[in-house]
Write a protein that holds these residues in place. Structure first.
Motif, short mmCIF file in Angstrom:
data_model
loop_
_atom_site.label_atom_id
_atom_site.label_comp_id
_atom_site.label_asym_id
_atom_site.label_seq_id
_atom_site.Cartn_x
_atom_site.Cartn_y
_atom_site.Cartn_z
N UNK B 137 42.27 37.81 130.61
CA UNK B 137 41.84 36.88 129.59
C UNK B 137 40.72 35.96 130.08
N UNK B 138 40.71 35.63 131.36
CA UNK B 138 39.61 34.78 131.84
C UNK B 138 38.27 35.48 131.69
N UNK B 139 38.28 36.80 131.79
CA UNK B 139 37.02 37.53 131.62
C UNK B 139 36.54 37.41 130.17
N UNK B 140 37.49 37.54 129.21
CA UNK B 140 37.11 37.32 127.81
C UNK B 140 36.60 35.90 127.62
N UNK B 141 37.26 34.94 128.26
CA UNK B 141 36.84 33.56 128.15
C UNK B 141 35.43 33.36 128.69
N UNK B 142 35.17 33.94 129.83
CA UNK B 142 33.86 33.81 130.45
C UNK B 142 32.79 34.47 129.58
N UNK B 143 33.14 35.61 128.98
CA UNK B 143 32.23 36.28 128.05
C UNK B 143 31.92 35.37 126.87
N UNK B 144 32.97 34.75 126.32
CA UNK B 144 32.78 33.84 125.20
C UNK B 144 31.89 32.67 125.59
N UNK B 145 32.13 32.16 126.77
CA UNK B 145 31.40 30.98 127.24
C UNK B 145 29.93 31.28 127.48
N UNK B 146 29.63 32.46 128.03
CA UNK B 146 28.24 32.73 128.41
C UNK B 146 27.47 33.50 127.36
N UNK B 147 28.16 34.17 126.43
CA UNK B 147 27.45 34.94 125.42
C UNK B 147 27.64 34.36 124.03
N UNK B 148 28.91 34.21 123.62
CA UNK B 148 29.19 33.80 122.25
C UNK B 148 28.79 32.36 121.97
N UNK B 149 29.23 31.44 122.84
CA UNK B 149 28.98 30.02 122.58
C UNK B 149 27.47 29.71 122.54
N UNK B 150 26.67 30.17 123.52
CA UNK B 150 25.24 29.92 123.42
C UNK B 150 24.62 30.55 122.18
N UNK B 151 25.11 31.75 121.81
CA UNK B 151 24.58 32.41 120.62
C UNK B 151 24.84 31.56 119.38
N UNK B 152 26.07 31.06 119.24
CA UNK B 152 26.41 30.24 118.07
C UNK B 152 25.60 28.95 118.07
N UNK B 153 25.42 28.37 119.25
CA UNK B 153 24.67 27.11 119.34
C UNK B 153 23.22 27.33 118.92
N UNK B 154 22.67 28.47 119.30
CA UNK B 154 21.26 28.72 119.02
C UNK B 154 21.03 29.18 117.57
N UNK B 155 21.97 29.98 117.05
CA UNK B 155 21.71 30.61 115.74
C UNK B 155 22.59 30.08 114.62
N UNK B 156 23.53 29.16 114.94
CA UNK B 156 24.49 28.77 113.93
C UNK B 156 24.27 27.40 113.32
N UNK B 157 23.09 26.80 113.57
CA UNK B 157 22.88 25.43 113.07
C UNK B 157 23.06 25.34 111.56
N UNK B 158 22.58 26.37 110.85
CA UNK B 158 22.66 26.37 109.37
C UNK B 158 24.10 26.32 108.89
N UNK B 159 25.02 26.88 109.69
CA UNK B 159 26.42 26.92 109.26
C UNK B 159 27.15 25.64 109.65
#
Lengths: 297, 312
Positions: B137-159
């Protein structure tokens, strides 16, 4: 009529694409970490000491992971297999077996962080050991024992009753039948069970945070063979930050220029370990199946 | 040759170990090993329950305060309130959205495996799913932290994403993690539908999809619910991956795009900063008790569902 056929084809296409995209997601995850880790990977990463300024290694944490794993399996496998013998061969039906099954389900449902709390209260605080590899291994045993027992029980139940009858007909006792007939035939399934359980132990972190500890991993002195010395890497009483715990730790408190690379490398090592455990258990299970039964199935 | 047989006979000969007539030692020993799990459950329950009520018993916090919406456990920064509502609602919210995201994919996958997949595809999917479950699960967490979270921060402002750390990020990571669990349980329940019923349906001239929709899905309703409940149970107990992406704000969850927190995430974060006997620490045990109560409730629910579905 044509609409019905169209709906059928459409549904088939959707189901295929769901399966395809799930596989793609999995491949993407694995590829992501392997590619992210590849540029910085050197074999020495697996044995060197951790460092904050340069990409060091995960030597001590990898050792701890293997050590805690071995310690856990040392308790889980005998206890699990013995318990499974009872469940599959002796218990039959009745209140006791219902109670045991219900307990297995309950303990399987307890969140691992809660098992960590429990382990902390019992194996760390009450025993006065502090954070130790042994406390971590015992906490892991708590929630891996039901899994091991269930897998071993399945392996034994899969042994055809004809084999037992044949053995009884030869005059063997119940225990002789179990020892010399059931267990040997069940070995491929048992081995698969052991490896699957081991894979879960290897990746677990939440239950270890408050039991095996979060200490900064330092250099290990393998020359120190005193099993009661908490500084000896061989001792069950040494503080054992494992690979998964280390990955969580460097993310939550890690600073320094190379944190990301080290974390990616650590994640890649964990993923490769999972691949080895899972695919290895399959291959070994099939190999043993062929060796022992002389059949291909 | 003859002596070989003789030695072998000798090796097999020891009769079952009998201490006194009627006592089968092997049965006793294996029975004891099997019963260890019952003792462990009892011990675990006792410890969690006893420590979980210390908040009321020892620190005198009123029981109803647990349902307060405010979490302020630090006595050095003013009046304390040990409201667990943000965590309980956070866990329920994150888990429900995760299940909603994972369910369609998981059920589709299970249907594919049970009804559509040719043997070669099944041979590929089964080990793939095992690897999926096995990734820590830490690997999923790290994936979320380094891929998903930055992606949402960069592309999710409209939402309405501000930092990317959010309820949604937590749910998405959990959805990924429970996908194999849900689909494998659902797969089992599809397989449990007797093949005769399928044959009968197809013999009436229905297409595969009609058989799935009108026979398979209704027949395995309880199994599907079981699969989703088990998935939610796993999601509710997951700690580290969620903690890494959810933002860890002890607020009543209002928006999918804002940071919230869960019971497990808060235990993970605070356990190291508190000392046994402190009221703050006792509140963490109470969270553990709430978690155990939730998962036991889920186990009982699953039992009722499987009983309704009939013996497998």
């Amino acid at each position: 009529m044509r609409r019905v056929l169209l709906a059928d084809q459409l549904a088939t296409a959707v189901l295929w694409s769901i399966a395809g995209s799930v596989i793609l997601i999995l491949i993407a995850i694995i590829a992501h970490f392997l590619l992210a880790a590849l540029p910085d990977f050197t074999p020495s990463f697996l044995i060197a000491d951790p460092s904050t300024d340069v990409i060091g290694g995960v030597g001590p944490v990898l050792w701890n992971s293997v050590y805690v794993l071995a310690l856990t399996m040392l308790v889980t496998v005998p206890l699990g297999v013995l318990g499974a013998v009872f469940m599959a061969e002796y218990a039959g039906t009745g209140r006791l077996i219902d109670l045991i099954r219900f307990s297995q389900e309950l303990i399987g449902s307890v969140p691992s962080i809660v098992v960590g709390l429990f382990g902390f209260a019992v194996f760390v605080a009450a025993t006065g050991w502090g954070f130790t590899a042994l406390a971590g291994a015992l906490a892991l045993t708590v929630f891996n024992l039901p899994l091991m027992t269930r897998l071993a029980e399945q392996a034994m139940r899969a042994v055809p009753d004809d084999e037992r009858s044949a053995s009884f007909a030869l005059g063997a006792t119940k225990w002789q039948t179990i020892r010399h007939v059931v267990l040997p035939i069940a070995i491929p399934g048992l081995v698969t069970g052991v490896i699957l359980t081991a894979g879960r132990v290897f990746g677990e972190a939440a239950a270890l945070l408050f039991t095996a500890g979060l200490a900064t991993p330092g250099r290990l002195n393998f020359a120190n063979l005193n099993l009661l010395d908490p500084r000896s890497p061989w001792s069950p009483f040494h503080t054992a930050t494992t690979l998964s715990v280390y990955l969580w730790r460097i993310n939550s408190e890690g600073t320094g220029p190379v944190v990301d690379q080290v974390a990616n490398l650590t994640a890649a090592v964990l993923i490769v370990a999972v691949l080895i455990f899972n695919l290895g258990s399959r291959a070994l299970g099939q190999l043993l199946q062929r060796r022992i039964t002389g059949t291909r199935s | 040759m003859e002596s070989d047989i003789a030695t072998e006979m000798a090796a097999v000969r020891p009769e079952r170990v009998v201490l006194a007539p009627g006592i089968d030692v092997a049965r006793r020993v294996t029975g004891a090993a099997a019963t260890v799990v019952v003792l462990l459950v009892g011990l675990l329950l006792a410890f969690i329950a006893w420590n979980g009520i210390a908040l009321f018993r020892h620190s005198g916090v009123p029981i109803l305060e647990v349902f307060a919406p405010v979490w302020q456990p630090d006595p050095t920064s003013g009046e304390t309130t040990y409201g667990l509502l943000p965590f309980i609602l956070g866990t329920l919210g994150v888990v429900s959205v995760a299940a909603a995201l994972a369910a369609p994919l998981s059920l589709g996958l299970a249907l594919f495996m049970a009804e559509v997949a040719p043997p070669w595809a099944r041979r590929v999917m089964q080990p793939a799913m095992e690897v999926f479950v096995g990734i820590p699960s830490v690997v999923y967490g790290w994936l979320g932290l380094t891929v998903l979270v930055p992606f949402l921060a960069a592309n999710g402002k409209w939402a309405g994403f501000t930092s990317g750390f959010s309820w949604f990020a937590g749910s998405l990571v959990l959805a990924l993690m429970i996908l194999p669990t849900v689909s494998s349980v659902a797969y089992d329940s599809f397989r449990a539908v007797p093949p005769d019923l399928r044959t009968a349906s197809l013999a009436l001239g229905t297409t595969r999809w009609q058989t799935i929709r009108h026979l398979l899905l209704p027949a395995s309703g309880a199994g599907i619910v079981t699969a989703i409940v088990l998935g939610m149970m796993r999601a509710a107990g997951e700690a580290l991956a969620v903690q890494m992406v959810i933002g860890n704000r002890p607020l009543i969850p209002r928006s999918l795009f804002q940071p919230v927190t869960t019971l497990t995430a808060q235990i993970t974060l605070d356990m190291g900063n508190t000392v046994a006997g402190e009221t703050w620490n006792e509140a963490l045990w109470t969270m553990g008790l709430v978690l155990v109560t939730m998962s036991f409730a889920a186990v009982v629910l699953v039992r009722l569902l499987t009983r309704r579905a009939g013996p497998r």
